[in-house]
Write a protein that holds these residues in place. Structure first.
Motif, mmCIF file in Angstrom:
data_model
loop_
_atom_site.group_PDB
_atom_site.id
_atom_site.type_symbol
_atom_site.label_atom_id
_atom_site.label_comp_id
_atom_site.label_asym_id
_atom_site.label_seq_id
_atom_site.Cartn_x
_atom_site.Cartn_y
_atom_site.Cartn_z
ATOM 1 N N GLN A 135 0.827 -1.207 0.000
ATOM 2 C CA GLN A 135 0.000 0.000 0.000
ATOM 3 C C GLN A 135 0.861 1.257 0.000
ATOM 4 O O GLN A 135 1.011 1.948 1.009
ATOM 5 N N ILE A 136 1.447 1.540 -1.158
ATOM 6 C CA ILE A 136 2.232 2.755 -1.344
ATOM 7 C C ILE A 136 1.887 3.374 -2.686
ATOM 8 O O ILE A 136 1.814 2.690 -3.702
ATOM 9 N N ASP A 137 1.636 4.667 -2.671
ATOM 10 C CA ASP A 137 1.494 5.427 -3.900
ATOM 11 C C ASP A 137 1.852 6.871 -3.570
ATOM 12 O O ASP A 137 2.255 7.173 -2.444
ATOM 13 N N TYR A 138 1.665 7.781 -4.541
ATOM 14 C CA TYR A 138 2.131 9.146 -4.308
ATOM 15 C C TYR A 138 1.265 10.133 -5.074
ATOM 16 O O TYR A 138 0.455 9.751 -5.922
ATOM 17 N N ASN A 139 1.414 11.425 -4.743
ATOM 18 C CA ASN A 139 0.522 12.417 -5.322
ATOM 19 C C ASN A 139 0.785 12.684 -6.800
ATOM 20 O O ASN A 139 -0.017 13.353 -7.453
ATOM 21 N N GLY A 140 1.870 12.173 -7.356
ATOM 22 C CA GLY A 140 2.082 12.257 -8.792
ATOM 23 C C GLY A 140 1.017 11.526 -9.585
ATOM 24 O O GLY A 140 0.809 11.800 -10.775
ATOM 25 N N ARG A 141 0.313 10.612 -8.951
ATOM 26 C CA ARG A 141 -0.824 9.941 -9.583
ATOM 27 C C ARG A 141 -1.891 10.970 -9.966
ATOM 28 O O ARG A 141 -2.678 10.751 -10.877
ATOM 29 N N PHE A 142 -1.912 12.094 -9.243
ATOM 30 C CA PHE A 142 -2.872 13.158 -9.524
ATOM 31 C C PHE A 142 -2.370 14.119 -10.603
ATOM 32 O O PHE A 142 -3.047 15.083 -10.930
ATOM 33 N N CYS A 143 -1.185 13.886 -11.126
ATOM 34 C CA CYS A 143 -0.558 14.885 -11.980
ATOM 35 C C CYS A 143 -0.245 14.353 -13.386
ATOM 36 O O CYS A 143 -0.807 14.827 -14.355
ATOM 37 N N MET A 144 0.641 13.393 -13.521
ATOM 38 C CA MET A 144 1.123 12.982 -14.847
ATOM 39 C C MET A 144 0.710 11.571 -15.247
ATOM 40 O O MET A 144 1.147 11.066 -16.270
ATOM 41 N N ALA A 145 -0.142 10.930 -14.447
ATOM 42 C CA ALA A 145 -0.371 9.500 -14.638
ATOM 43 C C ALA A 145 -0.972 9.164 -15.997
ATOM 44 O O ALA A 145 -0.604 8.162 -16.620
ATOM 45 N N SER A 146 -1.903 9.972 -16.474
ATOM 46 C CA SER A 146 -2.544 9.652 -17.754
ATOM 47 C C SER A 146 -1.582 9.817 -18.922
ATOM 48 O O SER A 146 -1.572 9.007 -19.861
ATOM 49 N N ALA A 147 -0.775 10.879 -18.895
ATOM 50 C CA ALA A 147 0.221 11.060 -19.953
ATOM 51 C C ALA A 147 1.234 9.930 -19.922
ATOM 52 O O ALA A 147 1.657 9.431 -20.975
ATOM 53 N N ALA A 148 1.640 9.516 -18.719
ATOM 54 C CA ALA A 148 2.592 8.412 -18.601
ATOM 55 C C ALA A 148 2.010 7.135 -19.193
ATOM 56 O O ALA A 148 2.678 6.421 -19.952
ATOM 57 N N ALA A 149 0.749 6.846 -18.867
ATOM 58 C CA ALA A 149 0.123 5.627 -19.381
ATOM 59 C C ALA A 149 -0.039 5.692 -20.891
ATOM 60 O O ALA A 149 0.182 4.697 -21.601
ATOM 61 N N GLY A 150 -0.420 6.860 -21.412
ATOM 62 C CA GLY A 150 -0.573 7.002 -22.858
ATOM 63 C C GLY A 150 0.736 6.830 -23.597
ATOM 64 O O GLY A 150 0.789 6.186 -24.658
ATOM 65 N N GLN A 151 1.814 7.391 -23.055
ATOM 66 C CA GLN A 151 3.117 7.241 -23.707
ATOM 67 C C GLN A 151 3.619 5.806 -23.615
ATOM 68 O O GLN A 151 4.229 5.301 -24.562
#
Length: 729
Positions: A135-151
């Motif tokens: 159970q670890i994640d970070y606030n970057g999930r709220f920021c660049m996650a969709s662009a990262a997944a698309g790339q």
């Protein structure tokens, strides 16, 4: 005594602007006058700084930041000063008790995109090796996650920009989607100015006429939540007008036939009805984009922070691929990463599904490699855990205790009032931060940690440029680094080795852990980063001679130095990061936002940032000059909408969604669509914009839908008068 000057980098956004810190005066740790000086040799900002960067040293003052641990008193319920041993003992005891009573996954860890690479790496290792939790994640999930997944699914690799930012000024046409660079990254605005001076064209997509949109040759103002339809409509026109690059599609891509079939359902008139963008504007955009010798698409949070953000990014990437505007000089798709170390923070293990080097946690080979570096059995490493919002939503239920570093979800998370309740319901909360943020104020233990100018460490900017931040001043005596915090907790929890406190030693281990991975840092050292003008090194940068190392993404600038890889400023010029080297089209179709307007909530809300504040405002709201420039929240709305409420400029207006209510002064402007209101999200309290936002998640990236939800407006009345000035005695 002459002042000492230290070259370093700004603590705020992902530009990581170079600056020099001049420190004069003596008198012990943290003392002295710290002044920001321009550092014109650093290529990203070339000396330019915004107000946030220039005032950053103010946060070093003891009166504005934490200077000693705080522990909540069981009788009074207040946070009281405590010693470091007491504070760390309390955290370790509570985490151990939670693990013993409920299992390892009852312990949660939440990180931040502002943590250095060393801290992000150590935090991920701490969660998986010391606590044994998934159970670890970070606030970057709220920021660049969709662009990262698309790339990732198109190119096989995610790096915010696959080229240096300087290339933007040299392209023929830039299509900037959902980014207000003039306020979010002001020093980067010069690249848009240079682009136009060089004869290039600028298209800005934004539902508001922002300061950035004012620079554009063409401004498209779609209805919030319809960027996907807009991208599909542009590609439909490209196909219909015969502007596809068939040779590039044949030689360097796969999946085009399915994508072409999907876009044909998005004819211009249909897209106009969805987006509100007139067909002639769509045609004008295609003519500009395809008429230039080279073109780029850059996206930011506008199209990404949606429950369909990954598909939206894919649609913009498809536009680049179909026109041959990827994998070629001065062309391509890129993401304008937001947080200071948003790129590095998602590469080295604090994300729920990743191991260092951007390796997948589910990959047996990756687990074996990292297990060897860490000296643990790879079978003991937990699998992927919950994404950021899902982790916050589980607090107090499945997750009983939380260690949080460098994040303020009370202000920054969607459906923030609910997240605040979940934080309050925890059995135990420990927060490591520089200031007493709104989230830290809820903690059982608060651990004061060093900040940018008080520590050495590496960060990776939006270009994939790994940089060395240098320590310029000593921290206050009662403050420790995050690495010291993790080492102290690890030792108390029975792991005496593997958590060094020297950042260079941590980085050396990170190099080994990343070696051979997509984000390979193994050829980068502190020595290399400190050389010359400190311009940094672009990853991937494997160790050894580039002529003897097979890398999936070769550099376009091979080094003459034997045994030293030069780094990779430009990706994909020879092949993409997929197994077969081809970019992948992804067929997508438009779908509505997770929450559309109706009779009860007839207006759209979108959120964003303002120039003088940053993210949750936990730091910038403590700086006088920044508060004077942006003292509080507001609601931007069109005059026609204001007349229907009714509300006058400057009067308080309530914005109500299915999740909550926020109140702020009205700011009436024709620079926004008449069906939309805008609120900045930097403030807590009754003006908290994220009390309203929708936590609906993208099925791939798990990004919440910050950028659009349905609301109604209610008049509140005039602003209350200011308190009377006190009389002098």
């Amino acid at each position: 005594m002459h002042p000492t000057v230290t070259p370093t980098h700004c603590p705020y956004c992902a530009l990581q602007c170079g600056m020099n810190l001049s420190v004069s005066g003596t008198g012990g740790a943290g003392a002295g006058v710290v002044t920001v000086l321009e550092r014109e040799s650093f290529p990203v900002n070339r000396g330019a700084l915004c107000g946030k960067g220039r005032t950053a040293p103010e946060l070093l003052a003891p009166g504005l930041r934490l200077t000693g641990p705080l522990v909540r008193d069981a009788r009074s319920g207040r946070l009281e000063p405590a010693g470091w041993d007491e504070a760390l003992d309390r955290v370790a005891e509570k985490l151990a008790a939670t693990r013993s009573a409920y299992g390892a996954d009852a312990c949660g860890v939440f990180g931040g995109g502002g943590l250095t690479n060393e801290k992000a790496y150590a935090l991920g290792k701490f969660a998986r090796v010391v606590l044994g939790t998934s159970q670890i994640d970070y606030n970057g999930r709220f920021c660049m996650a969709s662009a990262a997944a698309g790339q990732q699914r198109a190119f096989g690799l995610d790096r915010g920009l696959p080229f240096p930012l300087a290339d933007v000024a040299r392209t023929g046409c830039l299509l900037l989607v959902g980014s207000n660079l003039a306020e979010t990254m002001p020093p980067a605005l010069r690249y848009l100015t240079e682009l136009r001076a060089n004869g290039g064209r600028l298209i800005v997509v934004d539902p508001r006429r922002t300061r950035t949109a004012e620079q554009a040759d063409l401004h498209l103002a779609p209805r919030p939540g319809t960027d996907l339809a807009l991208a599909l409509g542009l590609l439909h026109l490209v196909v219909a007008q015969g502007r596809t690059d068939e040779e590039f599609i044949r030689d360097r891509t796969s999946g085009w036939e399915e994508t072409r079939a999907a876009v044909m359902a998005h004819w211009p008139e249909h897209v106009e009805r969805i987006t509100g963008v007139p067909v002639p504007r769509l045609r004008e955009a295609v003519a500009m984009f395809c008429g230039a010798a080279s073109s780029m698409v850059l996206t930011a949070r506008g199209p990404e922070q949606h429950a369909k953000g990954t598909d939206t990014v894919s649609a913009w990437i498809n536009l680049c691929l179909a026109t041959g505007r990827a994998g070629r000089p001065l062309s391509g798709y890129g993401c304008l990463t937001g947080q200071g170390n948003g790129q590095g923070g998602r590469e080295h293990g604090q994300k729920a599904d990743q191991l260092p080097g951007y390796r997948k946690l589910t990959d047996p080979a990756a687990r074996r490699h990292v297990g060897r570096v860490w000296g643990v059995d790879p079978d003991t490493l937990p699998g992927p855990g919950r994404s950021a919002y899902e982790l916050l939503d589980a607090l107090g239920n499945e997750v009983k205790s939380l260690l949080l570093m460098g994040s303020n979800p009370v202000v920054s998370a969607p459906r923030a009032a609910h997240v605040e309740r979940r934080l309050r319901s925890l059995d135990f909360l420990a927060v490591a931060d520089v200031v007493l943020s709104e989230t830290a104020a809820l903690a059982d233990v608060v651990l004061p940690v060093t900040q940018w100018a008080e520590e050495t460490g590496t960060v990776t900017n939006l270009e994939g440029r790994v940089l060395l931040r240098r320590r310029a001043v000593d921290p206050p005596a009662g403050v420790r680094s995050d690495l010291e915090v993790l080492a102290g907790l690890a030792g108390r929890l029975g792991v005496d080795r593997g958590f060094p406190v020297d950042p260079e030693e941590v980085f050396e281990e990170l190099r080994r852990a990343s070696a051979g991975g997509p984000a390979d840092y193994s050829g980068i050292t502190y020595g290399r980063l400190a050389e010359g003008e400190g311009e940094g090194v672009f990853w991937p940068c494997p160790s050894g001679n580039p002529n003897e190392i097979h890398t999936q993404i070769p550099s376009d600038d091979p080094s003459e130095a034997v045994g030293v890889h030069p780094g990779t400023p430009r990706l994909f010029l020879d092949r993409f990061g997929t197994e077969d080297g081809r970019a992948r089209f992804v067929a997508v179709g438009h779908r509505p936002a997770a929450e559309e307007p109706d009779a009860e909530f007839p207006v759209l809300l979108t959120t964003g940032r303002v120039l003088a504040q940053y993210q949750s405002g936990a730091q910038t709201r403590r700086v006088g000059a920044l508060n004077e420039a942006a003292p509080g929240p507001f609601v931007q709305l069109h005059p026609r909408l204001a007349a229907r409420v009714p509300v006058a400029d400057g009067e308080l207006v309530a914005v109500v969604s299915r999740r909550g209510r926020a109140v702020a002064p009205a700011r009436i402007s024709t620079d926004i669509r008449a069906d939309t209101v805008f609120m900045p999200f930097h403030w807590p309290g009754e003006g908290r914009a994220n009390s309203l936002t929708n936590p609906a998640l993208d099925p791939t990236s798990r990004m919440p839908e910050f950028k659009v939800c349905a609301v109604r407006l209610e008049p509140v009345g005039p602003l209350p008068p200011p308190p009377p000035a006190s009389r002098r005695s």
